[in-house]
Motif scaffolding. Structure first.
Motif, short mmCIF file in Angstrom:
data_model
loop_
_atom_site.label_atom_id
_atom_site.label_comp_id
_atom_site.label_asym_id
_atom_site.label_seq_id
_atom_site.Cartn_x
_atom_site.Cartn_y
_atom_site.Cartn_z
N GLN A 45 0.81 -1.21 0.00
CA GLN A 45 0.00 0.00 0.00
C GLN A 45 0.85 1.27 0.00
O GLN A 45 0.34 2.35 -0.30
CB GLN A 45 -0.93 -0.01 1.21
N MET A 46 2.14 1.13 0.32
CA MET A 46 3.00 2.32 0.31
C MET A 46 3.10 2.89 -1.10
O MET A 46 3.16 4.11 -1.29
CB MET A 46 4.40 1.96 0.83
N THR A 47 3.14 2.01 -2.10
CA THR A 47 3.21 2.48 -3.48
C THR A 47 1.84 2.51 -4.13
O THR A 47 1.59 3.31 -5.02
CB THR A 47 4.12 1.55 -4.29
N LYS A 59 6.71 4.95 -10.37
CA LYS A 59 5.79 5.19 -9.26
C LYS A 59 6.34 4.68 -7.94
O LYS A 59 6.04 5.23 -6.87
CB LYS A 59 4.45 4.52 -9.55
N VAL A 60 7.16 3.62 -7.99
CA VAL A 60 7.64 3.03 -6.75
C VAL A 60 8.63 3.93 -6.02
O VAL A 60 8.84 3.80 -4.82
CB VAL A 60 8.28 1.65 -7.04
N SER A 275 5.43 -5.28 -3.34
CA SER A 275 4.66 -5.28 -4.59
C SER A 275 4.81 -6.59 -5.34
O SER A 275 3.87 -7.06 -5.98
CB SER A 275 5.10 -4.11 -5.47
N LEU A 276 6.00 -7.19 -5.26
CA LEU A 276 6.21 -8.50 -5.88
C LEU A 276 5.41 -9.58 -5.18
O LEU A 276 4.86 -10.49 -5.82
CB LEU A 276 7.69 -8.86 -5.85
N CYS A 277 5.32 -9.49 -3.86
CA CYS A 277 4.72 -10.56 -3.06
C CYS A 277 3.22 -10.43 -2.90
O CYS A 277 2.58 -11.36 -2.37
CB CYS A 277 5.37 -10.60 -1.68
N TYR A 278 2.64 -9.32 -3.30
CA TYR A 278 1.19 -9.14 -3.11
C TYR A 278 0.48 -9.10 -4.46
O TYR A 278 0.91 -8.37 -5.36
CB TYR A 278 0.92 -7.84 -2.34
N PRO A 279 -0.57 -9.90 -4.65
CA PRO A 279 -1.15 -10.83 -3.67
C PRO A 279 -0.46 -12.18 -3.63
O PRO A 279 -0.57 -12.90 -2.66
CB PRO A 279 -2.58 -10.97 -4.18
N ASN A 280 0.26 -12.55 -4.74
CA ASN A 280 0.94 -13.83 -4.79
C ASN A 280 2.15 -13.70 -5.71
O ASN A 280 2.00 -13.27 -6.87
CB ASN A 280 -0.01 -14.91 -5.31
#
Length: 459
Positions: A45-47, A59-60, A275-280
């Motif tokens: 959610q930070m990005t 954006k990141v 961001s890589l790990c969410y959601p999978n």
């Protein structure tokens, strides 16, 4: 040196598979039990942008840059205030001993909080080390599994090379047999080179990650810990010994800048991993890659979808080597020669090893790859690695905030510590009061004497 080459080549191969985001029809993998943790969700959610977004690289970095600008602006304002002596307005007057008690207590509290958050860096380091161990362990498992297949492919290549050597001894070679034998050797060599590339790349990647962590990450974290502890001890000694603390202030400013910059970098890493790990992570990678890259990810993570890469080599090897045997048997003269019998034997051995290799790279092999894949991404990168990076980021940002206020409060308190100032702690407040009363009494007596002299007409 060769390991670095394999590592770079492997990364180049992976990233070359990305040619735009293509919609993934379906990702249904009952073996993938990964669930994003609350920390990963907050990090994503930070990005507030998906890693699949083409604008993700720009954006990141927006929020880390904003934080960096805000932090450096605040530090610059404080430096200007200190240089202009603005904190002098906040400094207690030398004649009131009790007024230094509040800022001094605040300084000690801030030093204690900074001391605590500094030690959280070590906790982040150990958690990150655990995650790195999971990642390298998974890569080692992949290297070992492909190493077993590599041994089979090596024996296959050796049999075909020896068959080619025997064939070359014949002075009246058949061009058809020679062509078929070359095709067989080429198919086997392609298989061996591909398996060896993956095995070496996995091993090289594991070694580089471990060396990078043991050398650079460890050095950076412990150096940061040392900087913070020196800054804390410097301000603490300045307060206890009632010194001006110019050295502590200078070193504190340097440490503040360094810690803040490192904290912003850790924040960037936290956002990227989240961001890589969410959601999978597997689903994100499968959506990002196309072609053979996506097929490999889907197959080795599910053992059902996608395409089994290594399995495709076996039919080509069997066909090429069987064609060679057929060419030999089609000529009675050639097939009667003893070395042609040996050639046929070695080619049959190669076909048998190709069959063995197919079974070795079947579902059992896939299960090993699947376990290693989930260990690397689900448990390693999206587990302990992310937690370690996040803890390091929170610790360094918190330490930089506390150190920021230590610099301000320390500059206020240090204005008491001059040779002529009578600054005491709580136990010496009574003596300070007596000294102040004595000075006021002397001033009152001097005023009375002067008034009497004026009345007597001496002045």
């Amino acid at each position: 040196m060769y390991k670095n080459f394999f590592f770079l080549f492997f990364l180049f191969y992976l990233f070359s598979c990305i040619n735009g985001i293509q919609p993934l029809v379906n990702y249904s993998n009952p073996n993938d039990t990964y669930t994003a943790s609350a920390d990963v969700k907050m990090g994503a959610q930070m990005t507030d942008v998906s890693i699949l977004d083409p604008l993700f690289p720009t954006k990141v970095i927006e929020k880390p840059i904003l934080l960096a600008v805000l932090g450096f602006f605040s530090i610059t304002i404080v430096d200007i205030a200190l240089c202009c002596g603005c904190t002098k307005q906040c400094a207690p007057s030398p004649g009131h001993a009790h007024s230094v008690k509040g800022p001094l207590i605040a300084l000690y509290v801030l030093l204690f909080l900074c001391f605590v958050t500094t030690h959280v860096i070590y906790y982040g380091y150990t958690t990150l080390g655990s995650g790195i161990g999971l990642v390298t362990g998974g890569l080692d498992d992949i290297s070992d599994a492909f190493g077993e297949v590599e041994d089979i492919a090596f024996n296959m290549q050796g049999d075909v090379i020896r068959a080619k050597f025997l064939f070359d001894q014949d002075t009246s070679q058949s061009s058809d047999v020679n062509t078929a034998l070359i095709d067989c050797l080429s198919a086997v060599s392609d298989y061996y080179d591909s398996v060896k590339l993956v095995s070496d790349a996995a091993e090289a990647t594991s070694d580089i990650i471990q060396v990078f962590f043991d050398t650079y990450i460890a050095l950076a974290m412990f150096a940061m810990y040392a900087f913070l502890m020196i800054g804390i001890l410097g301000y603490l000694l300045s307060a206890l010994c009632q010194m001006k603390g110019y050295t502590a202030a200078f070193f504190g400013h340097i440490t503040l800048y360094v810690v803040f910059v490192c904290g912003v970098i850790w924040m960037l890493f936290t956002a990227i991993i989240a961001s890589l790990c969410y959601p999978n992570p597997t689903e994100n990678l499968a959506k990002a890659w196309t072609g053979v890259g996506r097929d490999l990810i889907l197959y080795y993570s599910s053992c059902s979808q996608g395409r089994q890469w290594l399995w495709e080599y076996a039919p080509a090897i069997k066909t090429a080597c069987q064609n060679t045997i057929d060419e030999i048997n089609s000529s009675p003269t050639e097939s009667s020669e003893s070395y042609y019998v040996d050639i046929e034997y070695k080619l049959n051995m190669t076909i048998g090893n190709a069959t063995l290799s197919s079974s070795a790279t079947s579902i059992e092999f896939c299960r090993e790859m699947q376990a290693a894949w989930f260990q690397i991404f689900n448990d390693g990168i999206c587990g302990d690695v992310y937690s370690g990076v996040r803890n390091a980021w929170i610790a360094q940002i918190s330490s930089s905030v506390f150190l920021f206020f230590i610099v301000i409060v320390g500059s206020i308190v240090s204005r008491h510590f001059t040779p002529n100032a009578k600054i005491y702690n709580e136990q010496g407040s009574e003596e300070a009061q007596k000294e102040a009363d004595k000075e006021r009494e002397q001033a009152r007596e001097q005023a009375i004497e002067m008034k009497e002299e004026i009345n007597e007409g001496h002045i």
